[in-house]
Enzyme design. Sequence first.
Site, PDB file in Angstrom:
ATOM      1  N   ASP A 186       0.880  -1.162   0.000  1.00 25.71           N
ATOM      2  CA  ASP A 186       0.000   0.000   0.000  1.00 25.71           C
ATOM      3  C   ASP A 186       0.920   1.215   0.000  1.00 25.71           C
ATOM      4  O   ASP A 186       2.126   1.104   0.261  1.00 25.71           O
ATOM      5  CB  ASP A 186      -0.875  -0.054   1.258  1.00 25.71           C
TER       6      ASP A 186
ATOM      7  N   ASP B 224      -0.181   5.212   0.882  1.00 26.52           N
ATOM      8  CA  ASP B 224      -0.472   6.147   1.976  1.00 26.52           C
ATOM      9  C   ASP B 224      -0.631   5.398   3.292  1.00 26.52           C
ATOM     10  O   ASP B 224      -1.398   4.448   3.407  1.00 26.52           O
ATOM     11  CB  ASP B 224      -1.764   6.919   1.681  1.00 26.52           C
TER      12      ASP B 224
ATOM     13  N   ASP C   4      -2.006  -0.777   5.924  1.00 30.86           N
ATOM     14  CA  ASP C   4      -2.278  -0.207   7.244  1.00 30.86           C
ATOM     15  C   ASP C   4      -3.754  -0.186   7.614  1.00 30.86           C
ATOM     16  O   ASP C   4      -4.126   0.402   8.626  1.00 30.86           O
ATOM     17  CB  ASP C   4      -1.717   1.214   7.326  1.00 30.86           C
TER      18      ASP C   4
END
Length: 255
Positions: A29, A31, A189
């Site tokens: 991922d 961001d 996240d």
Amino acid sequence: MRVTAEVGERPVRGARGAGGETIKAAVFDLDGTLANTLPAISKLLVKVASEQGCSVTARQAAHAIGKPPGPAFGRLLGRPEDDGRVQAAIARYRELFAYEVLCQGPQLLFPGVTAGLSALRAHGVELAVATSKTTRSAEALLDVMGIRDLVGPVVGQDMVRRGKPHPEMVLRAAGRLGVAAWESAYVGDTVGDMRMAVTARMAPVAVTYGVGTFGELAAVAGTRMCSSFKDVVSVIAAARPRPAAATVGAGQRRR
């Protein structure tokens, strides 16, 4: 390695287990995982929503981060994704992104990312990025942070028909790397990231310094928990296939 743990009862193919070490590729991922863009993006979301006459708190904006622009602004503005105000907000967000976010350059990197990606490459791990950003935006962010050359394929929201948490984008990334999904890990996240990894039969590796809380992330069966990017490197490097020569040697010693 400080905090790494495997939680849940359901085994995940691709994670290290009794059958051996199998991770050959890592898809990331962007961001909240590689880039610490969350404060700047949250501020920008609040600003753009305000321009559309909608008061949004920083907490509400934070919950929208990681989603594609349509669903994110649809939720923030309380309107359908095809609504004119939502489309105007998306256009404005993209217009301001370079001035509000990209201008921070390498400062956006989480600690240890550059060294960690380099270390994984040295271990022979294939690297890619799969993100809800458009591919162009993701490429621009990776470039200004100085890590574009460290990762291979970049798969953005615009390259797939179905975005997160559907596994299409991570499966495409693994395919472009030439590695089977079950021999890959996805590092993210959010809970959606982890569920996507499990659905794709990838090893789910969660960082706890982004959007998701430890408890939320750990609730997804099989998730490896990492409190730093250094921990991410340790988990993935430990799950690399052993060299054939070493395996043969071990077998000869047993005989």
